[in-house]
Design a protein around this motif. Structure first.
Motif, short mmCIF file in Angstrom:
data_model
loop_
_atom_site.label_atom_id
_atom_site.label_comp_id
_atom_site.label_asym_id
_atom_site.label_seq_id
_atom_site.Cartn_x
_atom_site.Cartn_y
_atom_site.Cartn_z
N SER A 161 -14.26 24.54 7.32
CA SER A 161 -15.59 23.94 7.24
C SER A 161 -16.57 24.99 6.75
O SER A 161 -16.47 26.16 7.12
N SER A 172 -21.04 12.00 -1.15
CA SER A 172 -20.07 12.63 -2.04
C SER A 172 -20.70 13.90 -2.61
O SER A 172 -21.92 13.97 -2.81
N SER A 173 -19.86 14.88 -2.88
CA SER A 173 -20.38 16.13 -3.45
C SER A 173 -20.95 15.87 -4.84
O SER A 173 -21.91 16.53 -5.25
N THR A 210 -19.39 20.89 4.60
CA THR A 210 -18.24 20.43 3.83
C THR A 210 -16.96 20.80 4.56
O THR A 210 -16.87 21.86 5.18
N ASP A 211 -15.99 19.91 4.50
CA ASP A 211 -14.66 20.15 5.07
C ASP A 211 -13.66 20.10 3.92
O ASP A 211 -13.66 19.15 3.12
N SER A 267 -22.48 10.90 5.66
CA SER A 267 -21.43 11.26 4.73
C SER A 267 -21.89 10.93 3.31
O SER A 267 -22.41 9.84 3.06
N ALA A 272 -14.51 16.02 2.90
CA ALA A 272 -15.75 15.44 3.44
C ALA A 272 -16.95 16.30 3.07
O ALA A 272 -16.85 17.53 3.03
N THR A 273 -18.06 15.63 2.79
CA THR A 273 -19.35 16.29 2.59
C THR A 273 -20.36 15.50 3.40
O THR A 273 -20.42 14.27 3.29
N MET A 274 -21.12 16.19 4.23
CA MET A 274 -22.13 15.54 5.07
C MET A 274 -23.46 16.27 4.93
O MET A 274 -23.48 17.48 4.73
#
Length: 87
Positions: free
Chosen positions: A5, A70-71, A34-35, A68, A51-53
């Motif tokens: 992360s 998207s990048s 981001t993960d 959540s 994942a991007t939050m």
């Protein structure tokens, strides 16, 4: 499966929109998390974004919420913000 992360702070100089968030967000600095998961079976370390939050002010209160995104949508919002600064 190994997950890493990362946390970064992104600053917007103008109110902005992210495609999946149905409201205009105010200018300011936002925390983005981001993960990434490690791709197993390779002879070198490689990761894939899973994942991007983004943490934003809640719509109808003083609280914060993590959404959540998207990048690619984040990058698009940053490009629009940067081009608005050039005007």
């Amino acid at each position: 499966m190994s997950i890493r992360s990362q946390r970064e702070f992104v600053t917007f100089k103008h109110p902005f929109r992210i495609r999946t968030i149905e409201r205009l967000l105010p200018e300011g600095t936002y925390e983005v998390l981001t993960d990434d998961e490690m791709i197993e079976g390779l002879s070198f370390a490689a990761y894939r974004r899973v994942a991007t939050m983004i943490i934003v002010p809640a719509a109808h209160s003083a609280a914060m919420e993590m959404l959540s995104i998207s990048s690619a949508d984040l990058a698009a919002a940053q490009r629009v913000d940067a081009s608005a600064s050039d005007v």
